[in-house]
Design a protein around this motif. Structure first.
Motif, short mmCIF file in Angstrom:
data_model
loop_
_atom_site.label_atom_id
_atom_site.label_comp_id
_atom_site.label_asym_id
_atom_site.label_seq_id
_atom_site.Cartn_x
_atom_site.Cartn_y
_atom_site.Cartn_z
N PHE A 32 5.03 3.62 -45.60
CA PHE A 32 5.62 2.82 -46.19
C PHE A 32 6.49 3.06 -47.20
CE2 PHE A 32 2.16 0.77 -43.80
CZ PHE A 32 2.80 0.05 -42.75
N GLY B 87 7.70 -2.12 -48.15
CA GLY B 87 6.76 -2.39 -47.15
C GLY B 87 7.34 -2.08 -45.93
N LYS B 88 8.66 -1.37 -45.90
CA LYS B 88 9.19 -0.93 -44.88
C LYS B 88 8.75 0.20 -44.21
CE LYS B 88 13.99 0.44 -43.06
NZ LYS B 88 15.15 0.83 -43.53
N GLU B 89 8.28 0.45 -43.25
CA GLU B 89 7.66 1.64 -42.59
C GLU B 89 8.94 2.80 -42.42
OE1 GLU B 89 4.82 3.20 -38.85
OE2 GLU B 89 5.63 1.19 -38.88
N ASP C 217 -0.95 -2.34 -39.90
CA ASP C 217 0.27 -2.40 -39.28
C ASP C 217 1.35 -3.13 -40.33
OD1 ASP C 217 -0.53 -1.75 -36.78
OD2 ASP C 217 -1.27 -3.89 -36.21
N LYS C 218 0.87 -3.60 -41.33
CA LYS C 218 1.66 -4.14 -42.33
C LYS C 218 0.96 -3.88 -43.76
CE LYS C 218 4.00 -8.54 -43.97
NZ LYS C 218 3.90 -9.93 -43.75
N ASP D 266 -0.36 -4.49 -47.09
CA ASP D 266 -0.67 -5.77 -47.76
C ASP D 266 0.00 -6.10 -49.25
OD1 ASP D 266 -2.57 -6.02 -46.22
OD2 ASP D 266 -4.33 -5.15 -47.28
#
Length: 290
Positions: free
Chosen positions: A28, A32-34, A266-267, A269
């Motif tokens: 990321f 927080g963007k992959e 997946d995201k 924190d």
């Protein structure tokens, strides 16, 4: 077979494949963007300094370190310098002798106070430097001096010999006790041992950060990338060692990488947002190297 049924079947197959997928990590950016490994490599090869913040026993950290080092060496046509927290300044000559083929592996590993996980986690980096004839800089303060600061205060460094001081950032070392990372460290102490002990703990950390920052700055070379390996806490939030590189070599382009562990990758924190330019998110149940 009817088209609508085919679409449903394909969607179900995709869902099942996704459910069975078990990625070893996700990458990321600070928001927080992959992002892709390729993007991290692209940004890194344009930087003066890249800080690779690891979790010391995390195998994904160590695998990506050697991958990034190899790729940067190729992309830069050999204009790569490496350095690490894991080697102390008074062992630079031993490290250099080994890289130059002047001493053998046994002598180097016995005398250089290598970490217990050296063979699995750091030896590949040193061997890459040796095979490609790359500089490898021992950046950390000798641990005995960090321990001295913790037990006796930062002033205890003043009477050291000139040779000993050559292995430490120039004295006096400025310490900003208000940096959030140092504040967090003080808070973790919870008052244990009193205010003096807390202050000394933070300053012993700052001596490590300052020494690493100083010797990174001293070994920068125009047109080269300096790839530095350290515990993530030394470069998270662009504080610690990064703060000192800015002091000793202002205006340099720096990229930070951090490694975090989460139950769900997946995201990112919220607590891990903005820790670094690139954040490697690894499953918390990932096996450890020790």
């Amino acid at each position: 077979m009817k088209p609508i049924f085919c679409i449903c079947l394909l969607s179900l197959a995709t869902l099942v494949a996704t459910a069975q997928d078990k990625p070893a990590y996700r990458l990321f950016d600070q928001s927080g963007k992959e992002v892709s490994y390729g993007q991290m490599l692209k940004n890194s090869k344009k930087a003066d300094v890249v800080f690779f913040g690891e979790q010391h026993n995390n195998p994904i950290s160590h695998w990506l370190q050697i991958e990034l080092a190899q790729d940067l060496e190729k992309e830069s046509n050999g204009r790569l310098i490496m350095g690490a927290e894991m080697f102390e300044r008074d062992n630079q000559s031993i490290l250099t002798e080994y890289l130059n083929g002047q001493i053998n592996t046994k002598s180097f590993e016995e005398e250089a106070r290598v970490w217990d996980n050296y063979a699995t986690d750091y030896k590949p980096l040193v061997e890459l430097a040796k095979s490609k004839k790359l500089p490898f800089i021992a950046t950390n303060v000798p641990r005995r001096y960090a321990n001295m600061v913790y037990k006796q205060g930062i002033e205890s460094l003043n009477p050291l010999t000139s040779e000993a001081k050559s292995w430490i950032a120039p004295l006096p070392i400025e310490v900003d006790m208000n940096l959030p990372s140092y504040q967090a460290m003080a808070k973790m102490m919870g008052g244990h041992g009193g205010e003096a002990a807390t202050t000394n703990l933070v300053k012993s950390q700052a001596v490590k950060d300052a020494t690493m920052g100083y010797f990174i700055a001293q070994n920068l070379k125009k047109g080269h990338v300096f790839l530095h390996f350290n515990g993530a806490y030394h470069s998270d939030l662009k504080e610690g060692t990064v703060w000192y590189v800015r002091k000793y070599a202002p205006g340099k382009d720096m990229v930070t990488i951090s490694t975090v562990e989460q139950d769900n990758i997946d995201k990112l924190d919220e607590e891990n947002l903005k820790k670094a330019d690139f954040i490697i998110c690894v499953p918390a149940k990932m096996t450890k190297t020790y």
